[in-house]
Write an enzyme that holds these catalytic residues in place. Structure first.
Site, mmCIF file in Angstrom:
data_model
loop_
_atom_site.group_PDB
_atom_site.id
_atom_site.type_symbol
_atom_site.label_atom_id
_atom_site.label_comp_id
_atom_site.label_asym_id
_atom_site.label_seq_id
_atom_site.Cartn_x
_atom_site.Cartn_y
_atom_site.Cartn_z
ATOM 1 N N GLU A 1 37.609 135.607 93.947
ATOM 2 C CA GLU A 1 36.983 134.932 92.801
ATOM 3 C C GLU A 1 35.527 135.365 92.637
ATOM 4 O O GLU A 1 35.048 135.548 91.523
ATOM 5 C CB GLU A 1 37.080 133.412 92.950
ATOM 6 C CG GLU A 1 38.478 132.868 92.717
ATOM 7 C CD GLU A 1 39.010 133.154 91.313
ATOM 8 O OE1 GLU A 1 38.206 133.368 90.385
ATOM 9 O OE2 GLU A 1 40.243 133.180 91.152
ATOM 10 N N TYR B 1 32.635 126.846 88.947
ATOM 11 C CA TYR B 1 33.861 127.596 88.650
ATOM 12 C C TYR B 1 34.586 127.989 89.945
ATOM 13 O O TYR B 1 35.787 127.752 90.108
ATOM 14 C CB TYR B 1 33.567 128.851 87.804
ATOM 15 C CG TYR B 1 34.789 129.733 87.791
ATOM 16 C CD1 TYR B 1 35.869 129.407 86.971
ATOM 17 C CD2 TYR B 1 34.922 130.802 88.674
ATOM 18 C CE1 TYR B 1 37.045 130.138 87.013
ATOM 19 C CE2 TYR B 1 36.093 131.546 88.728
ATOM 20 C CZ TYR B 1 37.141 131.197 87.897
ATOM 21 O OH TYR B 1 38.309 131.916 87.962
ATOM 22 N N ASP C 1 37.861 130.043 83.261
ATOM 23 C CA ASP C 1 37.122 131.304 83.148
ATOM 24 C C ASP C 1 37.249 131.826 81.704
ATOM 25 O O ASP C 1 37.747 131.110 80.827
ATOM 26 C CB ASP C 1 37.627 132.326 84.182
ATOM 27 C CG ASP C 1 39.051 132.796 83.893
ATOM 28 O OD1 ASP C 1 39.679 132.294 82.937
ATOM 29 O OD2 ASP C 1 39.535 133.682 84.626
#
Ligand code: SF4
Length: 348
Positions: free
Chosen positions: A45, A128, A146
């Site tokens: 990520e 996030y 996202d």
């Protein structure tokens, strides 16, 4: 159809069409007792922020081969990690990566916290990434939004507010679709739909499992979503980069630890400013009083500005530089690698 119907259609599609990515386990694997490694989820990520899957994948494989666990990464030298990161850009992420790995190793016994709030307490781990790791690694019902997810949601609901102002609304709408059933697979299913079907240009609505729910599809112009505000022009800057050689070696410096490209190896440069540098200024600004000659220029785009690097080339000696063999220049960030290659190809 209900949002349950939508969830069912998309999860069913994901079971058959999930992308095969090296940091993933197959859909539904958790139900069969397969463990998802939070370290791999977190690392992927971080790498995927602002970077495409094809570009990030070799870096992911290199990192996990060299540092198979978060504790291995935590024990690595800063310089080694920064060099391995070179080419991925956004170097603050590499510094945050190390700070986070060290906090997990030293304060959590090498085990990632398994909830969003615990993950948020780690250095450099933003909302996030915390949501993504909580959902994908620990199957928590976290809202993972996202760019791909924003696009899918904006189309699904035909959101008229333009980005970036629409972000809170998109987040709220996405949250309404998160459920307790397979939240990790759900997060990845929406991302995959955005990456492979609901593409930015020419979405493949004919193959879309949630077409019957999609308001943008009904408008006949799904590509018009998400709406966008007029883009602000990025400012342009100029700098001079110096390609100084001594035989097969090139003079590099290490940039100060803070700021853009902080801590990275680099070519010596002047400041970067709004005006082009004159030839006299460029000659005077070099790292050594040698016979500098103009050697072309290269362009580079950063997030907040674009840059022209005017190149100067010379052969000679200099103090306080790091003489580096040409074959090792790949460890330079892209902007300097580009400049070094261009400068070196310009024969003296
Ligand atoms: Fe995207 Fe088309 Fe599917 Fe709507 S129908 S979600 S626009 S691919």
């Amino acid at each position: 159809m209900s949002s349950e119907g939508l969830r069912h259609s998309l999860l069913d599609w994901y079971d058959r069409h999930a992308r095969d990515l090296p940091w993933r386990v197959r859909p539904g694997a958790r139900a069969q007792g397969l463990r998802v490694d939070p370290y791999r989820v977190w690392l992927s990520e971080v790498m995927l922020q602002q970077t495409t899957v094809p570009h990030a994948t070799p870096y992911f494989l290199k990192f996990t081969t060299r540092w198979p666990t978060v504790s291995d990464l935590a024990a690595a030298e800063d310089g080694e990690v920064m060099a391995a990161w070179a080419g991925l850009g956004y170097y603050a992420r590499a510094r945050n990566l190390l700070a986070c790995a060290r906090a997990v190793a030293q304060e959590h016994g090498g085990v990632f916290p398994d909830r969003e709030d615990g993950l948020r307490s780690l250095p450099g781990l933003g909302p996030y990434t915390a949501a993504a790791v909580a959902a994908i690694a620990f199957d928590r019902p976290a809202n993972v939004v996202d760019g791909n997810v924003e696009r899918v949601i904006s189309r699904l609901f035909a959101v008229e507010a333009p980005l970036p102002a629409a972000k809170p609304e998109l987040k709220r709408l996405a949250a309404g679709l998160v459920g307790d059933d397979r939240p990790g697979d759900w997060a990845q299913a929406v991302m995959d739909l955005g990456a492979t079907v609901c593409r930015p240009k020419a979405p493949l609505c004919g193959r879309c499992p949630i077409r019957d729910h999609c308001a943008a599809f009904r408008t006949g112009a799904p590509e018009a979503y998400p709406r966008k505000s007029a883009k602000a022009e990025r400012p342009h800057r100029y700098g001079v980069a110096y390609v100084l050689t001594r035989g097969d070696h090139v003079a590099l410096i290490r940039r100060p630890p803070r700021g853009l490209l902080g801590g990275m190896l680099a070519l010596p440069t002047t400041d970067w400013r709004a005006d082009r540098w004159s030839a006299a200024e460029a000659r005077a600004g070099g790292p050594a009083p040698v016979a500098w000659r103009p050697a072309g220029e290269v362009e580079h785009g950063f997030t907040h500005f674009t840059l022209t690097l005017q190149l100067m080339r010379a052969e000679g000696e200099a103090d306080s530089v790091i003489w580096t063999p040409r074959r090792d220049l790949d460890a330079l960030p892209s902007v300097f690698l580009k400049a070094a290659r261009a400068g070196l190809s310009n024969l003296l």
